[in-house]
Write a protein that holds these residues in place. Structure first.
Motif, short mmCIF file in Angstrom:
data_model
loop_
_atom_site.label_atom_id
_atom_site.label_comp_id
_atom_site.label_asym_id
_atom_site.label_seq_id
_atom_site.Cartn_x
_atom_site.Cartn_y
_atom_site.Cartn_z
N THR A 114 -33.57 40.00 44.78
CA THR A 114 -33.67 39.34 46.08
C THR A 114 -34.24 40.29 47.13
O THR A 114 -34.19 41.51 46.98
N ALA A 115 -34.76 39.69 48.19
CA ALA A 115 -35.23 40.47 49.34
C ALA A 115 -34.20 40.46 50.45
O ALA A 115 -34.49 40.81 51.58
N GLY A 116 -32.99 40.06 50.12
CA GLY A 116 -31.90 40.02 51.09
C GLY A 116 -31.08 38.76 50.92
O GLY A 116 -31.61 37.68 50.64
N PHE A 117 -29.76 38.92 51.07
CA PHE A 117 -28.84 37.80 50.95
C PHE A 117 -28.03 37.70 52.23
O PHE A 117 -27.39 38.68 52.64
N THR A 118 -28.04 36.54 52.87
CA THR A 118 -27.32 36.36 54.13
C THR A 118 -26.37 35.17 54.01
O THR A 118 -26.56 34.27 53.19
N VAL A 119 -25.34 35.20 54.85
CA VAL A 119 -24.28 34.20 54.81
C VAL A 119 -23.97 33.76 56.23
O VAL A 119 -23.98 34.57 57.16
N SER A 120 -23.67 32.47 56.40
CA SER A 120 -23.23 31.97 57.70
C SER A 120 -22.12 30.95 57.49
O SER A 120 -22.02 30.32 56.44
N GLY A 121 -21.26 30.80 58.50
CA GLY A 121 -20.26 29.75 58.51
C GLY A 121 -18.88 30.15 58.04
O GLY A 121 -17.94 29.35 58.17
N LEU A 122 -18.71 31.35 57.50
CA LEU A 122 -17.39 31.74 57.01
C LEU A 122 -16.37 31.87 58.15
O LEU A 122 -15.16 31.80 57.91
N GLU B 206 -32.26 26.38 25.50
CA GLU B 206 -33.04 26.35 26.73
C GLU B 206 -32.16 26.63 27.95
O GLU B 206 -32.59 27.29 28.90
N ASP B 207 -30.92 26.13 27.93
CA ASP B 207 -30.02 26.41 29.05
C ASP B 207 -29.72 27.90 29.16
O ASP B 207 -29.62 28.44 30.27
N VAL B 208 -29.58 28.57 28.00
CA VAL B 208 -29.32 30.02 28.03
C VAL B 208 -30.52 30.75 28.62
O VAL B 208 -30.37 31.69 29.42
N ARG B 209 -31.75 30.31 28.28
CA ARG B 209 -32.95 30.93 28.85
C ARG B 209 -33.03 30.69 30.36
O ARG B 209 -33.45 31.56 31.12
N SER B 210 -32.63 29.49 30.78
CA SER B 210 -32.62 29.19 32.21
C SER B 210 -31.64 30.09 32.94
O SER B 210 -31.91 30.57 34.05
N ILE B 211 -30.47 30.31 32.33
CA ILE B 211 -29.47 31.19 32.93
C ILE B 211 -30.04 32.60 33.09
O ILE B 211 -29.93 33.22 34.16
N ALA B 212 -30.67 33.11 32.03
CA ALA B 212 -31.21 34.47 32.08
C ALA B 212 -32.32 34.59 33.13
O ALA B 212 -32.36 35.55 33.90
N LYS B 213 -33.22 33.60 33.17
CA LYS B 213 -34.32 33.64 34.14
C LYS B 213 -33.80 33.49 35.56
O LYS B 213 -34.27 34.16 36.48
N TRP C 40 -37.20 36.75 40.33
CA TRP C 40 -37.35 37.05 41.76
C TRP C 40 -37.01 35.82 42.60
O TRP C 40 -37.53 34.73 42.38
N LYS C 41 -36.14 36.01 43.60
CA LYS C 41 -35.67 34.91 44.44
C LYS C 41 -36.10 35.05 45.89
O LYS C 41 -35.90 34.11 46.67
N GLY C 42 -36.69 36.20 46.25
CA GLY C 42 -36.99 36.41 47.65
C GLY C 42 -35.71 36.45 48.46
O GLY C 42 -34.69 36.99 48.02
#
Length: 372
Positions: free
Chosen positions: A85-93, A266-273, A278-280
C-alpha cells in the motif's frame, strides 16, 4: 459441546492442538512456498518446503491462545501493508465506544484484506478485534479452515443441501451473531452480501439483514432486536484492486458467455493476489451505529447501511478518472489525462475486459452521486 461448535472460532484451550496440526500440514507448506517464492516454487519447492516449515515452527510453535496468534500476525501484516500500500487511513472510530460490541456490516472488495484492515485499525486504536464471517466455499482445504478459525473466523455454511437445512443453518448463524454481541460482548464483521462486489456496486442484500433477526422471539419488536445488535456500516476503498482483472474476467464470462466456472484453487489464488498485490492508498470508514432508528423491516435497514457506505466511501483519482474515461471515451486505450498507472493497468488487458475493469472503479462514483 454447544450448538455453535461446528461454526464458531477456536477457543484458547483448543489452539495448541490446532497449531500442532497446522505445523505438520504439508499442504500449508506448499501453499506458503508458492505465496512467498512464486518464481521458485515449481523448481525448488522440494528444498524450500522444509525451510518454510522450520520458519513456521519458530514463528508459531509457541502460540498458546488466540491473542498469541494475532500478536504474531501483527508484524507480518505491518510488513505487508508497507509493501502493498501507499498508505492506510481510518476515519470514524471516534463515533464508537471501546466497551461495546458491534456488528460491522461492510462492503466487500477482498476476501482476506477487508477484515484484515478492519482488525488492524481496531487493534491499533485499542478496540477488540472482530469475529469474521467466512463462507465454507472458501475452506476447500483443512488447513485453511484451521487458520481462519484460530484467527477468530466463524463459518457461514452456504453449501448445505436442501431448503430446510439451509434455514436451520441460517437460524444457527443468527443465534451465534446475537449471542456473540449480546452475551459475549464480541465484535462481528460480515460482508453486506455474499461474495465480493465484482462490479464495484456496493449494495446490501436484505436477506443478510433478515438472517440477523431469524432467531428473534416473536413477541420481541423487530426494531428493538435490530438496535440491540449495534449495527455499524463500514466502507473500505482501495485506490487499486489487485484482483480487478480476475473480477473483470469472471464478470465478462457471466454476462457475455452465459456463465463462469471457477478453476481449481482459484479462490486461494485470489487470496494470495489480494494480499500481496499493489493497492495504492486504502481508506477505511466507520459509520454511525444504527441504534437511533425504528426500523420496521430488512429493506429499511439495508437502505440505511447502503446510504452510509456510499456517502463514506473514499473516492480516489482512479475512481473519478475511470468514471470519466468510461463515459467520455470508452473506445480509447487511455486518453492523455488518464494517469499512467491506471492506463497501463487497463490497457494490458484484452479489449473486451477493459470496460469491466473500469466499471469496478467508476461505479463507486455513481453510487456516491446517487446517495447525495
Amino acid at each position: 459441546m454447544t450448538q455453535f461448535d461446528d461454526i464458531r472460532p477456536f477457543e484458547d484451550q483448543e489452539v495448541p492442538a490446532v497449531m500442532r496440526r497446522l505445523l505438520k500440514d504439508q499442504a500449508l507448506r506448499r501453499t506458503a512456498v508458492a505465496f512467498l517464492f512464486p518464481g521458485l516454487a515449481s523448481r525448488w519447492g522440494w528444498l524450500l518446503r522444509p525451510l518454510v516449515g522450520l520458519y513456521l515452527r519458530l514463528r508459531f510453535g509457541r502460540v498458546r491462545n488466540v491473542d498469541d496468534f494475532q500478536r504474531r500476525l501483527e508484524g507480518y501484516l505491518t510488513r505487508l501493508l508497507d509493501r502493498s500500500t501507499a498508505g492506510f487511513t481510518v476515519s470514524g472510530l471516534d463515533r464508537l465506544d471501546r466497551s461495546k460490541a458491534y456488528l460491522f456490516v461492510s462492503n466487500h472488495r477482498d476476501i482476506v484484506m477487508d477484515p484484515a484492515f478492519m482488525n488492524w485499525s481496531l487493534y491499533q486504536h485499542g478496540f477488540q478485534t472482530v469475529r469474521i464471517a467466512i463462507g465454507d466455499n472458501l475452506l476447500s482445504q483443512p488447513f485453511v479452515s484451521d487458520l481462519m478459525r484460530v484467527n477468530k473466523s466463524f463459518i457461514v455454511k452456504r453449501s448445505v443441501p436442501g431448503r430446510r437445512e439451509k434455514l436451520m443453518e441460517a437460524r444457527k448463524l443468527s443465534a451465534y451473531i446475537h449471542h456473540s454481541i449480546v452475551e459475549e460482548n464480541a465484535n462481528i464483521w460480515i460482508a453486506q452480501r455474499e461474495g465480493r462486489a465484482k462490479d464495484g456496486i456496493d449494495k446490501t442484500n436484505p436477506a443478510v439483514i433478515g438472517m440477523f433477526s431469524l432467531n428473534r422471539p416473536k413477541p420481541r419488536p423487530y426494531a428493538d432486536y435490530i438496535r440491540e445488535l449495534n449495527i455499524v456500516p463500514v466502507a473500505i476503498s482501495y485506490e487499486f484492486d489487485p484482483c480487478d482483472a480476475m473480477k473483470a474476467r469472471e464478470r465478462y464470462y457471466q454476462l457475455e458467455r452465459g456463465g463462469y466456472s471457477k478453476g481449481k484453487d482459484e479462490d486461494v489464488r485470489s487470496i494470495a493476489k489480494g494480499m500481496s498485490g499493489w493497492k495504492g492508498r486504502v481508506h477505511l470508514s466507520f459509520g454511525e451505529p444504527l441504534t437511533e432508528y425504528d426500523f420496521q423491516n430488512d429493506t429499511e435497514v439495508a437502505v440505511a447501511v447502503d446510504r452510509q457506505i456510499h456517502r463514506m466511501y473514499r473516492l480516489f483519482e482512479t475512481h473519478e478518472t475511470a468514471h470519466r474515461w468510461l463515459h467520455e471515451c470508452p473506445e480509447q486505450e487511455g486518453p492523455a489525462w488518464v494517469p499512467v498507472e491506471l492506463r497501463e493497468r487497463v490497457s494490458k488487458q484484452a479489449p473486451e475486459l477493459r470496460p469491466y475493469i473500469l466499471a469496478q472503479y467508476a461505479n463507486a462514483v455513481e453510487s456516491q452521486q446517487n446517495a447525495e
